[in-house]
Design an enzyme around this catalytic site. Sequence first.
Site, mmCIF file in Angstrom:
data_model
loop_
_atom_site.group_PDB
_atom_site.id
_atom_site.type_symbol
_atom_site.label_atom_id
_atom_site.label_comp_id
_atom_site.label_asym_id
_atom_site.label_seq_id
_atom_site.Cartn_x
_atom_site.Cartn_y
_atom_site.Cartn_z
ATOM 1 N N SER A 41 4.502 42.124 38.288
ATOM 2 C CA SER A 41 3.688 41.113 38.974
ATOM 3 C C SER A 41 4.137 41.049 40.423
ATOM 4 O O SER A 41 5.295 41.341 40.738
ATOM 5 C CB SER A 41 3.906 39.745 38.339
ATOM 6 O OG SER A 41 3.285 38.732 39.108
ATOM 7 N N TYR A 64 9.592 33.053 35.505
ATOM 8 C CA TYR A 64 8.635 34.172 35.416
ATOM 9 C C TYR A 64 8.902 35.176 36.547
ATOM 10 O O TYR A 64 8.947 36.390 36.305
ATOM 11 C CB TYR A 64 7.208 33.614 35.495
ATOM 12 C CG TYR A 64 6.113 34.649 35.486
ATOM 13 C CD1 TYR A 64 5.705 35.253 34.294
ATOM 14 C CD2 TYR A 64 5.466 35.019 36.666
ATOM 15 C CE1 TYR A 64 4.673 36.200 34.296
ATOM 16 C CE2 TYR A 64 4.448 35.964 36.664
ATOM 17 C CZ TYR A 64 4.053 36.555 35.479
ATOM 18 O OH TYR A 64 3.038 37.483 35.480
#
Length: 260
Positions: free
Chosen positions: A154, A167
């Site tokens: 990501s 995350y």
Amino acid sequence: MAYTIDLSGRIAFVTGASSGLGAQFARTLARAGAAVVLASRRTDRLKELRAEIEGEGGDAHVVELDVTDQGSIKAAVARAETEVGSIDILVNNSGVSTTQRIQEVSPDDYDFIFDTNVKGAFFVAQEVGKRMLARAKGAAPGSYTGGRIINIASMAGLKVLPQIGVYCMSKAAMIQMTRAMAMEWGKFGINVNAICPGYIDTEINNHHWQTEAGQKLVAMLPRKRVGKPEDLDALIVLLASAQSHFVNGAIIAADDGFAI
Ligand SMILES: NC(=O)c1ccc[n+]([C@@H]2O[C@H](COP(=O)([O-])OP(=O)(O)OC[C@H]3O[C@@H](n4cnc5c(N)ncnc54)[C@H](OP(=O)(O)O)[C@@H]3O)[C@@H](O)[C@H]2O)c1
């Protein structure tokens, strides 16, 4: 004459194929000619996708997989190879997120994210990679046609963002995992690369876009837009293909310029 990439004869194992990016990766690889193995926990949704892909003339198979369970990883990969054939392409896509400030993260929240995004992704890649390595080492010199592992990290692994700190940490770990695997496995013809998507509208985040905070976030994006899963089609096909043989250990941002 058009430039084409043909994945006919290749077998792709896509984790987290039951929704969002994973479902789109599977559709796209199937359209490019690969046989796709759809893997995740919600097999009802995988079966719907299998029917959709078969309806378009593609070749799709379903295996149940929980990436937080080592037995499930081994069983799913073994079943895929027995029923479909040797895996040539792994799209290591399963992932989860939570939204919390750092001071609110509990050990369970932390484990939830790291068990899936880091430990799960590592052992899926290891299980598939071990089989690719065995084939590479057993093949006559120069005859192994190569493996492709595509980790879905990501842009949050490149740039920290508020309220998703754990995350971000997990995706940064996935980026270094990609480089470590690329370094050790590249010489055997196994290329390991990562895609770092920016915001793409899927089930992981679609509750957010209509909220005030979501609208503010969109206004901050370089081109004030959220992507669609189809925006990664060309990239996944390229990284899955033989044509990308000179690309190894690359961390490719596909985020509309957000991480710059
Ligand atoms: N959407 C974005 O903006 C964005 C941006 C950057 C990166 N990403 C990354 O892209 C990947 C896909 O996300 P998405 O947006 O498509 O989210 P999503 O629609 O929520 O899909 C997540 C997928 O992960 C699977 N999964 C979760 N836990 C699992 C487990 N224990 N075992 C096996 N599979 C599991 C889910 O399948 P089951 O529930 O069926 O098991 C689901 O198919 C994730 O790694 C995410 O971090 C997304």
